[in-house]
Design an enzyme around this catalytic site. Structure first.
Site, mmCIF file in Angstrom:
data_model
loop_
_atom_site.group_PDB
_atom_site.id
_atom_site.type_symbol
_atom_site.label_atom_id
_atom_site.label_comp_id
_atom_site.label_asym_id
_atom_site.label_seq_id
_atom_site.Cartn_x
_atom_site.Cartn_y
_atom_site.Cartn_z
ATOM 1 N N GLN A 167 0.801 -1.234 0.000
ATOM 2 C CA GLN A 167 0.000 0.000 0.000
ATOM 3 C C GLN A 167 0.830 1.278 0.000
ATOM 4 O O GLN A 167 0.462 2.253 -0.637
ATOM 5 C CB GLN A 167 -0.934 -0.005 1.213
ATOM 6 C CG GLN A 167 -1.931 1.142 1.232
ATOM 7 C CD GLN A 167 -3.103 0.838 2.132
ATOM 8 O OE1 GLN A 167 -3.996 0.080 1.766
ATOM 9 N NE2 GLN A 167 -3.107 1.400 3.312
ATOM 10 N N GLU A 209 -3.170 9.890 -0.369
ATOM 11 C CA GLU A 209 -2.272 10.511 0.600
ATOM 12 C C GLU A 209 -1.170 11.323 -0.060
ATOM 13 O O GLU A 209 -0.198 11.712 0.579
ATOM 14 C CB GLU A 209 -1.696 9.435 1.524
ATOM 15 C CG GLU A 209 -2.813 8.751 2.305
ATOM 16 C CD GLU A 209 -2.351 7.629 3.203
ATOM 17 O OE1 GLU A 209 -1.145 7.330 3.220
ATOM 18 O OE2 GLU A 209 -3.205 7.053 3.897
ATOM 19 N N GLU A 289 5.220 -2.005 8.196
ATOM 20 C CA GLU A 289 3.935 -1.920 8.905
ATOM 21 C C GLU A 289 2.963 -2.955 8.351
ATOM 22 O O GLU A 289 2.912 -3.175 7.136
ATOM 23 C CB GLU A 289 3.372 -0.507 8.708
ATOM 24 C CG GLU A 289 2.010 -0.270 9.314
ATOM 25 C CD GLU A 289 1.457 1.095 8.910
ATOM 26 O OE1 GLU A 289 0.221 1.223 8.864
ATOM 27 O OE2 GLU A 289 2.247 2.012 8.626
ATOM 28 N N LYS A 341 -3.471 5.753 15.707
ATOM 29 C CA LYS A 341 -4.483 6.532 14.978
ATOM 30 C C LYS A 341 -5.618 6.784 15.959
ATOM 31 O O LYS A 341 -6.337 5.852 16.320
ATOM 32 C CB LYS A 341 -5.011 5.733 13.781
ATOM 33 C CG LYS A 341 -3.991 5.466 12.697
ATOM 34 C CD LYS A 341 -4.575 4.523 11.650
ATOM 35 C CE LYS A 341 -3.647 4.365 10.455
ATOM 36 N NZ LYS A 341 -4.129 3.320 9.520
ATOM 37 N N SER A 371 -6.315 8.030 5.568
ATOM 38 C CA SER A 371 -6.365 8.417 4.152
ATOM 39 C C SER A 371 -7.410 9.497 3.907
ATOM 40 O O SER A 371 -7.269 10.321 3.010
ATOM 41 C CB SER A 371 -6.619 7.194 3.269
ATOM 42 O OG SER A 371 -7.761 6.508 3.698
ATOM 43 N N LYS A 392 3.585 9.689 10.606
ATOM 44 C CA LYS A 392 3.242 9.262 9.251
ATOM 45 C C LYS A 392 2.058 10.109 8.818
ATOM 46 O O LYS A 392 0.953 9.940 9.333
ATOM 47 C CB LYS A 392 2.889 7.775 9.288
ATOM 48 C CG LYS A 392 2.460 7.193 7.977
ATOM 49 C CD LYS A 392 2.155 5.721 8.168
ATOM 50 C CE LYS A 392 1.342 5.204 7.016
ATOM 51 N NZ LYS A 392 0.955 3.814 7.188
#
EC number: 4.2.1.11
Length: 431
Positions: A167, A209, A289, A341, A371, A392
């Site tokens: 991704q 992103e 990740e 997150k 995103s 990030k």
């Protein structure tokens, strides 16, 4: 006392053109905080619930009027007259009013927007920057560092419409002496990558992103092109810059196997870990990740065993910012880092608890966007306030991503030497 006199919720737009929740918390004396909840594309199945209306006649069912109604009704009623500086109490009241395990009554998006808005209002009341107030809440007043950015410059998977399964391919400017220098290095590599892609006749359109999303033949091709871009920008891979991957492996995990359809390859759990290890031997990849599915705990144990001493193995879908799940990982020696997150768990207090638990166990911490973002830059303050060490927040284009980088520049300017940039030392297995 920072007395709450009004709370307002509204539906706004995120960076993907979908509705999201924004909240205002107003205090006596004219102080106010405003915050918005982000939204993810590749989501862990155990994340706190993002409440959507489901009305197909409106925003294809993605409206958030129910969550807004919960803010303007149940949440407002419960928090009126309370002290905005008592963050843990406010968050617990909302959790209790919700009364469910995953916040599916009020919605994690409603609770989080109010939680963050209250923190901003409290910071305004105290006359301090948001990062200073969050550091107070975290029990680490005055202890700051600037995060090493993980810059997503090339996209695949759920974030792009191309042939690349992994991704995100990211660069980390670990050789920089300051955040400002790290940002410049990342921007120069981003522009260098654009020229490399153009020279090869590849697409320079960007994903959710802000990273490029060219149609490449394989995941290894993506790494090779980034290597060229880094060198063309005048930097050395492995010393100035290291690489990071977000596999989001849950997205291509089918029937116990990892199906890289873009490459026409299928792997067992251990086979995919071996494949990733081989990539780390060919390129200076310092961080991976979600290298396996969120439910593949046996696979994670093997991956941690073969790479955990040298590579940062970050759990995102694996841990979903949840202390109960993180504790299981710590107890079983699974992964060595957590992605944070705050909309996965749904409140600032619970987010800080996950960060503390990870750090106490020797896990590294990466603060992350989603995103679907807004101009809200709270994660920048969170990263500095908790000395998380890494952030990030996307590529070097799209204002919803750059807003966070710009806030970090402002914070670094304010704090100077009080917030060091520690580079490679922040990444597990690399110091």
């Amino acid at each position: 006392m920072a007395k709450i006199i009004n709370i307002i919720g509204r539906e706004i737009m995120d960076s993907r053109g979908n509705p999201t929740v924004e909240a205002e918390v107003h205090l006596e004396g004219g102080f106010m905080g405003m915050a918005a909840a982000p939204s993810g594309a590749s989501t862990g199945s155990r994340e706190a619930l993002e409440l959507r209306d489901g009305d197909k006649a409106r925003y294809m069912g993605k409206g958030v009027l129910k969550a807004v109604e919960n803010i303007n009704g149940l949440i407002r009623d419960a928090l009126m007259g309370k002290d905005a500086t008592a963050q843990a109490e406010l968050d617990q009241i909302m959790i209790d009013v919700d009364g469910t395990e995953n916040k599916d009554k009020l919605g994690a998006n409603a609770i989080l927007a109010v939680s963050l808005a209250a923190a901003k209002a409290a910071a305004a009341f105290k006359g301090v920057p948001l990062y200073a107030h969050i550091a107070d809440l975290n029990g680490t007043p005055g202890q700051y560092s600037m995060p090493v950015p993980m810059m997503n410059i090339l996209n695949g998977g759920e974030h792009a419409d191309n042939n690349v399964d992994i991704q995100e391919f990211m660069v980390q400017p670990v050789g920089a002496k300051s955040f400002r220098e790290a940002l410049r290095m990342g921007a120069e590599i981003f522009h260098s990558l654009k020229s490399v892609l153009k020279s090869k006749g590849l697409s320079t359109s960007v994903g959710d992103e802000g990273g490029f999303a060219p149609d490449l033949a394989s995941n290894a091709d993506a790494l090779a092109i980034i290597k060229v871009a880094v060198e063309q920008a005048g930097y050395t891979l492995g010393t100035d810059v290291t690489l990071a991957l977000d596999c989001a492996a849950s997205e291509f995990y089918k029937d116990g196997q990892y199906d890289l359809s873009g490459e026409g390859k299928v792997f067992s759990a251990n086979g995919f870990s071996d494949f990733l290890k081989s990539l780390t031997e060919q390129y200076p990849i310092a961080s991976i990740e979600d290298g396996l599915d969120e439910s593949d705990w046996d696979g994670w144990a093997y991956q941690t065993q073969i790479m955990g001493d040298k590579i940062q193995l970050v759990g995102d879908d694996l841990f979903v910012t949840n202390t109960k799940i993180l504790k299981r990982g710590i107890d079983n020696g699974i992964a060595n880092s957590i992605l944070i997150k705050f909309n996965q768990i749904g409140s600032l207090t619970e987010t800080l608890a996950a960060i503390r638990m990870a750090k106490e166990a020797g896990y590294t911490v990466v603060i992350s966007h989603r995103s679907g973002e807004t101009e809200d830059a709270t994660i920048a303050d969170l990263a500095v306030a908790t000395s998380a060490g890494q952030i990030k927040t996307g590529s070097l284009c799209r204002s919803d991503r750059v807003a966070k980088y710009n806030q970090l520049l402002r914070i670094e300017e304010q704090l100077g030497e009080k917030a060091p940039y520690n580079g490679l030392k922040e990444i597990k297995g690399q110091a």
